[in-house]
Every structure is written in structure tokens, then in C-alpha cells.
Design a protein around this motif. Sequence first.
Motif, PDB file in Angstrom:
ATOM      1  N   SER A 215      34.173  85.752  41.321  1.00 12.79           N
ATOM      2  CA  SER A 215      35.661  86.393  41.517  1.00 12.79           C
ATOM      3  C   SER A 215      36.192  85.566  40.522  1.00 12.79           C
ATOM      4  CB  SER A 215      36.062  86.047  42.944  1.00 12.79           C
ATOM      5  OG  SER A 215      35.716  84.677  43.141  1.00 12.79           O
ATOM      6  N   GLY A 216      37.787  85.937  40.739  1.00 10.36           N
ATOM      7  CA  GLY A 216      38.589  85.436  40.407  1.00 10.36           C
ATOM      8  C   GLY A 216      39.516  83.822  40.970  1.00 10.36           C
ATOM      9  N   LEU A 217      40.297  83.719  40.436  1.00  9.89           N
ATOM     10  CA  LEU A 217      40.704  82.095  41.100  1.00  9.89           C
ATOM     11  C   LEU A 217      41.571  82.523  42.926  1.00  9.89           C
ATOM     12  CD1 LEU A 217      42.608  80.687  37.705  1.00  9.89           C
ATOM     13  CD2 LEU A 217      41.093  80.264  38.684  1.00  9.89           C
ATOM     14  N   ASP A 218      41.149  81.219  43.439  1.00  9.17           N
ATOM     15  CA  ASP A 218      41.568  80.841  44.256  1.00  9.17           C
ATOM     16  C   ASP A 218      40.680  82.526  45.631  1.00  9.17           C
ATOM     17  OD1 ASP A 218      42.885  78.550  44.365  1.00  9.17           O
ATOM     18  OD2 ASP A 218      45.121  80.563  43.346  1.00  9.17           O
ATOM     19  N   SER A 219      39.641  82.919  45.389  1.00  5.35           N
ATOM     20  CA  SER A 219      38.796  84.370  45.611  1.00  5.35           C
ATOM     21  C   SER A 219      37.419  82.954  45.885  1.00  5.35           C
ATOM     22  CB  SER A 219      38.618  84.858  45.619  1.00  5.35           C
ATOM     23  OG  SER A 219      38.339  85.885  46.139  1.00  5.35           O
ATOM     24  N   THR A 220      36.150  84.116  46.429  1.00  4.63           N
ATOM     25  CA  THR A 220      35.204  83.329  47.102  1.00  4.63           C
ATOM     26  C   THR A 220      34.407  84.075  45.853  1.00  4.63           C
ATOM     27  OG1 THR A 220      35.422  85.079  48.767  1.00  4.63           O
ATOM     28  CG2 THR A 220      35.738  82.639  49.671  1.00  4.63           C
ATOM     29  N   GLY A 221      32.890  83.253  46.176  1.00  9.45           N
ATOM     30  CA  GLY A 221      31.970  83.943  45.430  1.00  9.45           C
ATOM     31  C   GLY A 221      30.751  83.426  45.877  1.00  9.45           C
ATOM     32  N   VAL A 222      29.291  83.812  45.379  1.00 13.67           N
ATOM     33  CA  VAL A 222      28.152  83.677  46.130  1.00 13.67           C
ATOM     34  C   VAL A 222      26.849  83.586  45.156  1.00 13.67           C
ATOM     35  CG1 VAL A 222      27.093  86.033  46.286  1.00 13.67           C
ATOM     36  CG2 VAL A 222      26.185  85.005  48.249  1.00 13.67           C
ATOM     37  N   LEU A 223      26.215  82.761  45.333  1.00 12.00           N
ATOM     38  CA  LEU A 223      24.776  82.710  44.015  1.00 12.00           C
ATOM     39  C   LEU A 223      24.032  82.416  45.250  1.00 12.00           C
ATOM     40  CD1 LEU A 223      23.295  81.309  41.654  1.00 12.00           C
ATOM     41  CD2 LEU A 223      23.454  79.342  42.828  1.00 12.00           C
ATOM     42  N   ILE A 224      22.745  83.168  44.610  1.00 14.30           N
ATOM     43  CA  ILE A 224      21.283  83.504  45.650  1.00 14.30           C
ATOM     44  C   ILE A 224      20.436  83.385  44.462  1.00 14.30           C
ATOM     45  CG2 ILE A 224      20.115  85.722  45.976  1.00 14.30           C
ATOM     46  CD1 ILE A 224      22.826  85.236  47.102  1.00 14.30           C
ATOM     47  N   LEU A 225      19.564  82.455  44.920  1.00 16.16           N
ATOM     48  CA  LEU A 225      17.908  81.891  44.151  1.00 16.16           C
ATOM     49  C   LEU A 225      16.790  82.427  45.054  1.00 16.16           C
ATOM     50  CD1 LEU A 225      18.741  78.553  44.086  1.00 16.16           C
ATOM     51  CD2 LEU A 225      19.425  80.018  42.089  1.00 16.16           C
ATOM     52  N   GLY A 226      16.347  84.087  44.280  1.00 15.75           N
ATOM     53  CA  GLY A 226      15.668  85.096  45.758  1.00 15.75           C
ATOM     54  C   GLY A 226      15.984  85.817  45.177  1.00 15.75           C
ATOM     55  N   ASP A 227      14.963  87.035  45.579  1.00 10.76           N
ATOM     56  CA  ASP A 227      15.470  88.121  45.910  1.00 10.76           C
ATOM     57  C   ASP A 227      16.892  88.758  46.573  1.00 10.76           C
ATOM     58  OD1 ASP A 227      12.023  88.960  46.785  1.00 10.76           O
ATOM     59  OD2 ASP A 227      13.113  89.011  44.923  1.00 10.76           O
ATOM     60  N   ALA A 228      17.756  89.591  46.202  1.00  9.22           N
ATOM     61  CA  ALA A 228      19.345  90.172  46.791  1.00  9.22           C
ATOM     62  C   ALA A 228      18.426  91.526  46.690  1.00  9.22           C
ATOM     63  CB  ALA A 228      20.410  89.533  45.485  1.00  9.22           C
ATOM     64  N   ARG A 229      18.151  91.728  47.801  1.00  7.80           N
ATOM     65  CA  ARG A 229      18.052  93.257  47.971  1.00  7.80           C
ATOM     66  C   ARG A 229      19.430  93.731  49.964  1.00  7.80           C
ATOM     67  NH1 ARG A 229      16.686  93.035  43.912  1.00  7.80           N
ATOM     68  NH2 ARG A 229      15.193  94.124  42.981  1.00  7.80           N
ATOM     69  N   PHE A 230      20.500  93.918  49.500  1.00  7.11           N
ATOM     70  CA  PHE A 230      20.810  94.364  50.310  1.00  7.11           C
ATOM     71  C   PHE A 230      21.599  96.033  50.199  1.00  7.11           C
ATOM     72  CE2 PHE A 230      21.809  90.086  48.811  1.00  7.11           C
ATOM     73  CZ  PHE A 230      21.239  89.325  49.973  1.00  7.11           C
ATOM     74  N   SER A 231      21.473  96.557  52.044  1.00  8.38           N
ATOM     75  CA  SER A 231      21.656  98.060  51.567  1.00  8.38           C
ATOM     76  C   SER A 231      23.418  98.218  51.024  1.00  8.38           C
ATOM     77  CB  SER A 231      21.828  98.705  53.261  1.00  8.38           C
ATOM     78  OG  SER A 231      23.253  98.034  53.779  1.00  8.38           O
ATOM     79  N   TRP A 232      24.238  97.326  51.604  1.00  6.38           N
ATOM     80  CA  TRP A 232      25.996  97.832  51.170  1.00  6.38           C
ATOM     81  C   TRP A 232      26.248  97.707  49.832  1.00  6.38           C
ATOM     82  CZ3 TRP A 232      27.242  92.971  49.173  1.00  6.38           C
ATOM     83  CH2 TRP A 232      26.600  91.944  49.380  1.00  6.38           C
TER      84      TRP A 232
END
Length: 435
Positions: A215-232
Motif C-alpha cells: 500500500s502507500g505511505l502510512d497504510s498497511t500491507g501484507v506478506l504471505i509465504l505459502g499458498d494464498a487462496r481467499f474467497s474475497w
Amino acid sequence: MVGSSSPATIILQISIFLFTFPPTFCNFLPSQTLVFPLQTQNFPHRLSAASSSSDKLSFQHNVSLTVSLAAGSPPSMVLDTGSELSWLHCKKAPNLRSVFDPARSSSYLPVPCSRPDCATRTRDLHIPPSCDPKTKLCHVAISYADASSIEGNLARDTFVIGSKTRPGTLFGCMDSGSSSTSEEDGKTTGLMGMNRGALSFVNQMGLSRFSYCISGLDSTGVLILGDARFSWLGSLKYTPLVLETRPLPYFDRVAYTVRLEGIRVGSKLLPLPKSAFVPDHTGAGQTMVDSGTQFTFLLGPVYTALRTEFLKQTEGVLRVVDDPNFVFQGAMDLCYRVESGQPDYKSLPDVNLIFNGAEMRVSGQKLLYRVNGSGGNNQVYCFTFGNSDLLGMEAFVIGHHHQQNLWMEYDLANSRVGFAEVKCDLASQRLLSRV
């Protein structure tokens, strides 16, 4: 960083996410998915403390993408998805806040010249390792496009990520080098490589897939190691990796290379032949997706065509800087002067990068970057595409600035890269609520 950028500064560069992991030990399970929260902040700042959970961490952001891990004894290090060999500073220096001390790690083992690791496992390095005549240890060196370099010896130790460990991980224990960015280097202890090379963290950890959302500055983000299967998450659009087995002088065989086939500005497809995007017989002209490079760089003819069309479609909307010699970061020569407030982003045409099987839309604020030091009633914003030729690069590089608010998946098992538009702050909230 395409194997050529300094790990903590910005000539072609980068945005840095720093994560600190407590040294918790257990067996590494390649099939298990690890989720890590991110929180962007402006550099420079002191490092944030790790949260109470070993799988939760915070990071800090200037203009590149990196991640800190624990190795052996307490120090942390930085991860870069565009580099191969992981390394740690192993010699104390005034500008370094912390270093890795091999003497404090009971699991540290230097690699002697006689070991196969010094030859067969290092075939993908740009500079072949050599033998240190004094110590008889395997000597490694890495150089970057901004004229900085780092060198030392190849070694093994236990690396930790969240609650997972990897004993006997190969890395560089670096004790000398030159850098034009000592202030930035002092913020990190080392670098963790994540490309497709034999010595990368990806291969040594046995990862078949990883993802991130920036994401941009002053926001949040995420790192995934492995499978990332999400309905949304919805459906990702995939583009296959271009795999080259031949050693070509200008082709990085372990980069995440894809096939760029065209560029559209608004509804106008740039009038370029497909051959403009195809590597030549030397390998020059490959297209790399790199989270270690900040902006996107295009070879001269393609950049010129994009620049010309963007200028045409923004005439009367943006006012070009009246200094023809003004170039931002050595390769970005299309800049605009904004006298008050921000540019009218909604009036800008989208730029679509067309890949084999997928398109990446660059729109709104991702099209312009405010130049540091410009302020008040005299702000300068530059087009976030640059000319590779001005940097001496023989490649197209898709930087992380244009990957913001995209779910980026590196699927090594199926040799492809996938992406989809996502609100990264919302994605991280969904995922972290389950951690």
C-alpha cells in the motif's frame, strides 16, 4: 533489485519494508502458509519493536521493499525479492547500528574453498566466487549499479522467519565494501535475496509460492509465504514466466521475467511493433517484475513513445517543468510543476501495461511522484516511468510503485506471476484478524 541496486538507497530504486522476527525455533514446513502484517512509515525512523507474537511484525518504508529476519545470534536482516545471495554485515563500522558476529553464533560455519558449495551452488551469481588465499575460505562479492559493492566469505547458519527456522542456510558474511549510501546502509544489517537463483531464500527454504500486497505511505500491507487462496481475493490474472536456460550476456536467468507485449495510454495503444518488447540475441530487452526497484523503467524507444503520448493527452492538464535539463533520479525526464495543492489525478489517462495473459493498470497517484524538496507553491511531480537507456540498463523493469494496491503472487510451482487489484489495507485487516 535486479541484482544492481543498492540495498538501501535509490538510484533505480526501491521502497524498504523492515520486519523484525524473534528467534523462535522449529522445523520449517514448506506447505504451511505464514502471514505477516506490515505498516508503512517514512524513513528515517528508528526500527519498530516486534509485536508479542512471533509471526507478527512491523516494518518501515522509504522507497524500496525489504524484510528483516533473525539469523544465528540476535541481529535482523533485510529481504529483497530482486536479489539472490543473502548477506550480513560481519564487521563493525561507525555507520552500522548492528552487525552479525559469527563468534556469537554456535551454528555459524564458514565455507572453505574446497567445498562444492563454493562452485556448484553459486553458478547464478553475477560475479563468480573465488578463493581467499589467506583464509582458504570461499570469497564472494556483489556490486550494484550505483557503484557500491560488498564482499566477504560464503558461510552457513540458522535463519529464522516467524516461528520457522532453516539450519545450514548459505549466505554472505560481508566484512568490506564501498557505498555511496552509508547513512542508509546503517539502517540495516544485511540483505535477504528472494529471486529464483539457487542460493536465494526462496530456493533454500523450499517455497513454491509467495505473495505480497503493497500500500502507500502510512497504510498497511501484507506478506504471505505459502499458498494464498481467499474467497474475497477474486481471480488473479496470470502471466507466464519467461524461462531462459542459455547463458546470455544481458539476460538475468534468475529474475522474475515476463513478456511485455504493449502499452496503452487511455484508449490509445502505442504504435510499436511487438519486436520492440522482445529480447534480442544477447538477452537485452527482457522484462523483469521487481519489488526491489521503485519505479518502472522502459527501453529508450518504448519510453519515448509512452512519454510522447502521455504529454499529448495531458496537455492543458499538467504544466511541464520549464527546465529542459531537469531529470529526476537520472532517468525520469518528464516532470510537471504544480503551483498549489495536488495534481488533478482524475483527469489523467490510465497507462496499461499489457502482458501475455494479463494487464497491469497504472492510474491516479501511481502516475506521478512528488520530488522531495519541492514544496509550498512550487511543487514538482515526475512521471513514474523512466528511461532505462539513461541508467545503462538493458531491460524493462516493473517497479514496486506500480505494484501498489495489487495482490502480487509469485507462483514458482507453475512458473507464473499473478496479480489483481486489491485495497491492501483492507486485505491486511482481513488476514491479520485471523493471525
